[in-house]
Design a protein around this motif. Structure first.
Motif, PDB file in Angstrom:
ATOM      1  N   GLY A  22      26.360  44.022  13.889  1.00 49.21           N
ATOM      2  CA  GLY A  22      25.441  45.145  13.858  1.00 49.21           C
ATOM      3  C   GLY A  22      25.675  46.098  15.007  1.00 49.21           C
ATOM      4  O   GLY A  22      24.958  47.085  15.153  1.00 49.21           O
ATOM      5  N   THR A  23      26.688  45.825  15.806  1.00 53.50           N
ATOM      6  CA  THR A  23      26.977  46.655  16.971  1.00 53.50           C
ATOM      7  C   THR A  23      27.870  47.853  16.650  1.00 53.50           C
ATOM      8  O   THR A  23      28.063  48.712  17.503  1.00 53.50           O
ATOM      9  N   SER A  83      34.031  51.559  15.630  1.00 56.53           N
ATOM     10  CA  SER A  83      34.546  52.088  16.893  1.00 56.53           C
ATOM     11  C   SER A  83      35.937  51.559  17.227  1.00 56.53           C
ATOM     12  O   SER A  83      36.793  52.322  17.709  1.00 56.53           O
ATOM     13  N   LEU A  84      36.206  50.274  16.984  1.00 60.85           N
ATOM     14  CA  LEU A  84      37.540  49.747  17.297  1.00 60.85           C
ATOM     15  C   LEU A  84      38.624  50.416  16.447  1.00 60.85           C
ATOM     16  O   LEU A  84      39.653  50.852  16.993  1.00 60.85           O
ATOM     17  N   LEU A 144      35.553  38.505  19.964  1.00 61.66           N
ATOM     18  CA  LEU A 144      34.220  38.117  20.400  1.00 61.66           C
ATOM     19  C   LEU A 144      33.283  39.268  20.101  1.00 61.66           C
ATOM     20  O   LEU A 144      33.542  40.402  20.511  1.00 61.66           O
ATOM     21  N   GLY A 145      32.212  39.002  19.381  1.00 64.88           N
ATOM     22  CA  GLY A 145      31.303  40.063  18.974  1.00 64.88           C
ATOM     23  C   GLY A 145      29.923  39.931  19.574  1.00 64.88           C
ATOM     24  O   GLY A 145      29.448  38.825  19.839  1.00 64.88           O
ATOM     25  N   GLY A 146      29.259  41.073  19.781  1.00 69.81           N
ATOM     26  CA  GLY A 146      27.875  41.066  20.217  1.00 69.81           C
ATOM     27  C   GLY A 146      27.658  40.691  21.662  1.00 69.81           C
ATOM     28  O   GLY A 146      26.537  40.366  22.054  1.00 69.81           O
ATOM     29  N   LEU A 187      27.608  58.642  17.771  1.00 72.33           N
ATOM     30  CA  LEU A 187      26.599  58.312  16.771  1.00 72.33           C
ATOM     31  C   LEU A 187      26.357  56.813  16.724  1.00 72.33           C
ATOM     32  O   LEU A 187      25.211  56.348  16.636  1.00 72.33           O
ATOM     33  N   GLY A 188      27.417  56.044  16.815  1.00 75.38           N
ATOM     34  CA  GLY A 188      27.270  54.599  16.846  1.00 75.38           C
ATOM     35  C   GLY A 188      26.560  54.125  18.100  1.00 75.38           C
ATOM     36  O   GLY A 188      25.717  53.224  18.050  1.00 75.38           O
ATOM     37  N   LEU A 189      26.891  54.727  19.243  1.00 74.00           N
ATOM     38  CA  LEU A 189      26.233  54.371  20.491  1.00 74.00           C
ATOM     39  C   LEU A 189      24.753  54.712  20.437  1.00 74.00           C
ATOM     40  O   LEU A 189      23.903  53.923  20.874  1.00 74.00           O
ATOM     41  N   GLU A 190      24.427  55.854  19.889  1.00 73.47           N
ATOM     42  CA  GLU A 190      23.020  56.240  19.762  1.00 73.47           C
ATOM     43  C   GLU A 190      22.245  55.223  18.925  1.00 73.47           C
ATOM     44  O   GLU A 190      21.137  54.805  19.291  1.00 73.47           O
TER      45      GLU A 190
END
Length: 769
Positions: free
Chosen positions: A75-76, A81-82, A121-123, A669-672
Motif C-alpha cells: 500500500g506504499t 515509484s520503483l 523488503l516492503g513497508g 502524488l504517491g508521496l502525498e
C-alpha cells in the motif's frame, strides 16, 4: 496509462549482465548484484522464450515496455515509484509501460541462496533509498544498448544521438522507436563498467505526479491479493490457536469436526522448539483441512478443545503498566537517604541509551522544573488482509503465494521445513493488503508449509479476523517519564527521559545490550539540542508476543516528547511554536551518534510551513484548539498541525496539515497519498485503538472491539505540503506516523476548557473533559 500484469515462471538460463533477445525480438535487461543470481520472472517479461534472468526491463518488438517491481507493495506505492525510476533513466513513454510484480529472486550458490534483486523488503521505509542507485543503472543500461543499436544502424557515434519518449532520435531528427531497435540492441555486448545515469535536469518522470499502477484494479475489485489466489486442487485450512503462545492442548475431540462433509483431515500443529518468533507457528493450534472454506469453518466450529495456559496466562496489561510506571517513577535517593538506608538504591535502567553533559548536577541549578508521565497502549497490526498463504510442496519444488513484506525471510522458513535447494523454492508476492510490520514475521508461512507436507496436497491457509487479532506480534505498551529543567532565560537546560516497555526484540536473537533499539532512538528529539540530555530504557519482562510495528520506535516516543514540549510551553505560559523554535535554534548541522547529521534548518522549515498553513497566528485568539508537532528520522523531516473543536462533549478534527521533506521526490502524488494515509492511521490509533490483556489473553477479537476510526471521526480533507529537494531520497512509508497523534493531543489540550493532564489515549482524555 501504465498497468500491471501478473504470474511468474521458472528460470532456465542465466548470465551475469542480463541482455537477452526473445524469439519475438524482445530486449530484456536486468542488473544483478555481484553476489546475486537469477529469479523466477513473469512470463509477460519473457515473450515466447522462457529465459531466466534477474530482469527489470523488457522491451518487445512493438515498443511496449515491461518493468519489474522488486519490492512487495503493501500500500506504499512502490509498485509505481520503483518502476518510474527505471523508466525515467530509460526515457520510456510511461503510457506504454506495464509494471510486473517480481517474485522472490534467488538462485543456488553452492547450496546457499544468492539474492537476485538485492533489496526485497516492503513497508519499512527503505525501498526508495535502497533502489536509487541500482534501478537507475538498470534503466540507463537499457537506454545505452538501444543507443548503440541505433548508432550502428545509422553509422554515427552514439554520443550524437539522444532519447525521448520511447525512441532514439538521430541528429537529423529521425525517430527510431525502441521496438524497432530491441532485437539489434539485444545483440550488443554490454559495457564492462557502469553506464552514466542522467543528470537531474534531464528527469522527465522523477518528480512528476503519477497515479498508482494498481489503482484501477483496486477500485474495480480486480486486484488479486494472496488471499484470492488458489491452486485447483488446494485444500482450505483454518485454525484454532491456543489462547496462550506458551499453552498446550490437554483435551480434544475431533469426531464431530471430522464428520462434516468435505473435511479432509484435522491435525495438530506445534511451534518448533528452539526457533525464533516469526520462524515457526506462533502458538499451538488445531487445523481443519477441507475441500472448501464453508466446510472448513463448519468443522472448526465443531471442534471440542481444552487448552492449558503457560506462564503468560497470568499476565495482564494493567499489571505491566503498573510495573512500568513504578520503574520510571522511582525516585533517586539523596546521599542522606542512602546513608540512613543503604538498601534504598535507585532502580538502574536496563540500558542508559544516551547521557550527554551532567543532567543531575545542572538540574539542581535550574530555575524551573517540569515533569510529566505518558502511557502508550498495546497495539495490534489489524491488517486489512488477514494472514494467509497458498502453498504447493512437490517432490523437488515448493511454490508459494504469500503476502509477505520480506520474501527472503519467508524463503528461509520454507527452506528449513523442506530442505530444498535455494532455487527449488518459488515465492510469488502479489499486492499485499497491509503489512505494518506484521508480515516481517512468517509464522503463518510455516503453518501453511507444515500443513501442505502433512496433507501431501496444496494448502490454502486462511486465518479468520478473530484469529488474526488474537494471535499477533503486538506493539508493546510503554510508559514515559519526562523531566526538564529551564534557566531564567527559558532555555531547556536538562532533559531526562525514562521509558519502560517490553522489547520487540526480546527472544529474537538480539543481544541483551541491544534490546533497547526497537524501543527508543538514540538520536530522537531533543537529543543534540539540549546540552544535558539523558535517555534511559527499562525492560519489562513479559511472555506476551511482540514484534515490529509500523513506525517503531519513533511513534511512541514522539508522542511523549512532542506532548511534553507543549507541557513546557504551558508551564512558561507561552506559544508552543515559540518553545519549539527556541529549542531548535538556528539552522545548523547537528552530529548524530552513529554518523551523519541532523539538519535543524529542514526541520524548522517543515514546522513553519504547517504553522503558516494552519494560520498559527490565531493560536491565542481562536476558540478552537491548534496543536503542532515535529520530528526527524533517517534523513527525513515531518511536521503536523491540527485544528480541533469541541461541540459539547464531541471532538471534531477540523483541519490537518502535514509538511514533509524527504529529499528528492520520485512520485509526488504517491508521496502525498502515503503521508495522508499514515496520518489517518495515526489519528485512528490515537482516537480508538488499544489492546488490553487479561489472564494472558487479548480482550479485543474483532473490529467491533478494536474499531478503526470512522470517516465521521476524521477530517474531511487534509493538506500535504511536500518540500522539493535535490538530496538522495529518504523513505516515507511511516514518516507521518510520529507527529500526527501528538499534534492532535496538543490541539485537544488547547481546546479543553480545563487544564487536564495528558493520558495515553484520546478517548481517555475526552472522558475527562
Amino acid at each position: 496509462m501504465s498497468r500491471r500484469t501478473d504470474t511468474p515462471a521458472l528460470p532456465q538460463r542465466r548470465r551475469f549482465l542480463q541482455v537477452l533477445a526473445g524469439t519475438a525480438g524482445a530486449l530484456i535487461v536486468g542488473v544483478r548484484y555481484a553476489e546475486a543470481g537469477d529469479a523466477p520472472v513473469p512470463p509477460a517479461m519473457l515473450g515466447d522464450a522462457l529465459y531466466g534472468l534477474g530482469a527489470y526491463v523488457r522491451i518487445d518488438a512493438d515498443g511496449n515496455v515491461l518493468i519489474g517491481a522488486r519490492d512487495p507493495d503493501t500500500g506504499t506505492g512502490v509498485a509505481t515509484s520503483l518502476p518510474r525510476i527505471v523508466a525515467d533513466e530509460l526515457d520510456a513513454d510511461w503510457s506504454r509501460v506495464s509494471v510486473v510484480p517480481l517474485g522472490l529472486g534467488v538462485e543456488n550458490g553452492n547450496g546457499e541462496p544468492r539474492w537476485s534483486y538485492g533489496h526485497q523488503l516492503g513497508g519499512t521505509g527503505s525501498s526508495i533509498s535502497a533502489a536509487w542507485t541500482d534501478l537507475r543503472q538498470a534503466g540507463a543500461l537499457a537506454r545505452w544498448l538501444l543507443m548503440q543499436a541505433a548508432a550502428r544502424r545509422l553509422g554515427v557515434p552514439a554520443d550524437r544521438l539522444r532519447t525521448q519518449g520511447g525512441a532514439v532520435i538521430s541528429p537529423d531528427g529521425r525517430r527510431f522507436d525502441y521496438g524497432s531497435l530491441a532485437e539489434a540492441a539485444s545483440k550488443v555486448a554490454p559495457p564492462t563498467a557502469p553506464v552514466a545515469v542522467k543528470t537531474p535536469d534531464r528527469y522527465t518522470l522523477i518528480g512528476q505526479p503519477a497515479g498508482d499502477v494498481d489503482a484501477r484494479a483496486i477500485v474495480t475489485g480486480q486486484t488479486q491479493f494472496a488471499i484470492d489466489s488458489y491452486f485447483g486442487d488446494a485444500l482450505v485450512a483454518v485454525l484454532v490457536h491456543c489462547p496462550w503462545i506458551d499453552g498446550s492442548l490437554v483435551n480434544k475431540d475431533f469426531r464431530e469436526a471430522e464428520a462434516v462433509k468435505g473435511v479432509f483431515k484435522v491435525v495438530e500443529l506445534k511451534p518448533e522448539p528452539g526457533l525464533l518468533p516469526g520462524e515457526t507457528p506462533l502458538a499451538p493450534s488445531v487445523a481443519v483441512l477441507a475441500e472448501d472454506t464453508w466446510s472448513a469453518l463448519q468443522a472448526r466450529a465443531r471442534l471440542k478443545l481444552e487448552w492449558k495456559p503457560g506462564p503468560s496466562g497470568s499476565e495482564s496489561s494493567a499489571a505491566l503498566e503498573q510495573q512500568a510506571t513504578e520503574l520510571v517513577s522511582a525516585k533517586t535517593p539523596s546521599a542522606k537517604e542512602l546513608a540512613a538506608n543503604p538498601a534504598s538504591q535507585p532502580i538502574a535502567p536496563t540500558t542508559r541509551v544516551r547521557n550527554d553533559g551532567d543532567v543531575d548536577g545542572m538540574a539542581k541549578k535550574a530555575a524551573r522544573r517540569v515533569d510529566a508521565t505518558y502511557v502508550q497502549p498495546w497495539l495490534a497490526h489489524a491488517t486489512a488482509e488477514p494472514m494467509n498463504c497458498l502453498v504447493r510442496v512437490d517432490k523437488d519444488r515448493a511454490v508459494l503465494v504469500a503476502p509477505t513484506q520480506a520474501p527472503q525471510r519467508a524463503w528461509s522458513v520454507v527452506q528449513r521445513l523442506t530442505g530444498f535447494k535455494p532455487d527449488q523454492i518459488e515465492i510469488r508476492v502479489p499486492r499485499v493488503g497491509g503489512g505494518y510490520g506484521r508480515r516481517l514475521d512468517h509464522d503463518f508461512v510455516a503453518e501453511a508449509v507444515m500443513l501442505a507436507k502433512l496433507a501431501d496436497r496444496p494448502v490454502r491457509l486462511l486465518w479468520t479476523r478473530e484469529e488474526d487479532l488474537a494471535h499477533d506480534y503486538y506493539r508493546s505498551a510503554s510508559v514515559h517519564r519526562l523531566s526538564a529543567t529551564l534557566d531564567a532565560k527559558r532555555q531547556i537546560v536538562t532533559w531526562d527521559q525514562r521509558m519502560a516497555s517490553a522489547s520487540a526484540l526480546a527472544r529474537r536473537g538480539a543481544p541483551e545490550q541491544r534490546l533497547w533499539t526497537s524501543e527508543v532512538d538514540v538520536n530522537q528529539l531533543p537529543a543534540g539540542l539540549v546540552p544535558n540530555y539523558r535517555s534511559d530504557w527499562y525492560a519489562l519482562q513479559s511472555a506476551l508476543p511482540r514484534g515490529p510495528h509500523r513506525g517503531m520506535p519513533h511513534v511512541a516516543n514522539a508522542f511523549a516528547v512532542e506532548s511534553f514540549v507543549d507541557e513546557i510551553a504551558n508551564a512558561l505560559k507561552e506559544d508552543p511554536l515559540a518553545t519549539r523554535l527556541r529549542l531548535l535554534g538556528d539552522a545548523r548541522q547537528v552530529p548524530l551518534q552513529g554518523g551523519g547529521t541532523f539538519d535543524t534548518g529542514r526541520l524548522l522549515n517543515v514546522l513553519k510551513l504547517v504553522a503558516d498553513r494552519i494560520e498559527w497566528k490565531n493560536w491565542l485568539r481562536t476558540v478552537n484548539g491548534l496543536g503542532i508537532a515535529c520530528w526527524h528520522m533517517d534523513g527525513a523531516y515531518v511536521a503536523h498541525a491540527v485544528e480541533t473543536s469541541l461541540q459539547g462533549q464531541k471532538l471534531n478534527i477540523e483541519r490537518v496539515v502535514c509538511a514533509v521533506d524527504v529529499g528528492r521526490v520520485i512520485n509526488p502524488l504517491g508521496l502525498e497519498g502515503q503521508i495522508a494515509g499514515a496520518t489517518l492511521d495515526a489519528l485512528s490509533a490515537a482516537l480508538n485503538l488499544a489492546v488490553t490483556f487479561k489472564d494472558g489473553q487479548p480482550q479485543q477479537r474483532s473490529y467491533k472491539d478494536y474499531p478503526l476510526a470512522s470517516m465521521a471521526q476524521l477530517p474531511d480533507a487534509m493538506d500535504v505540503i511536500i518540500v522539493p529537494g535535490d538530496r538522495d531520497p529518504a523513505g516515507a512509508s511511516f514518516l507521518a506516523m510520529p507527529t500526527a497523534a501528538p499534534a492532535l493531543a496538543n490541539a485537544v489540550f488547547r481546546v479543553s476548557a480545563v487544564r487536564v493532564r495528558r493520558l495515553p489515549l484520546m478517548r481517555e482524555l475526552l472522558r475527562l473533559l
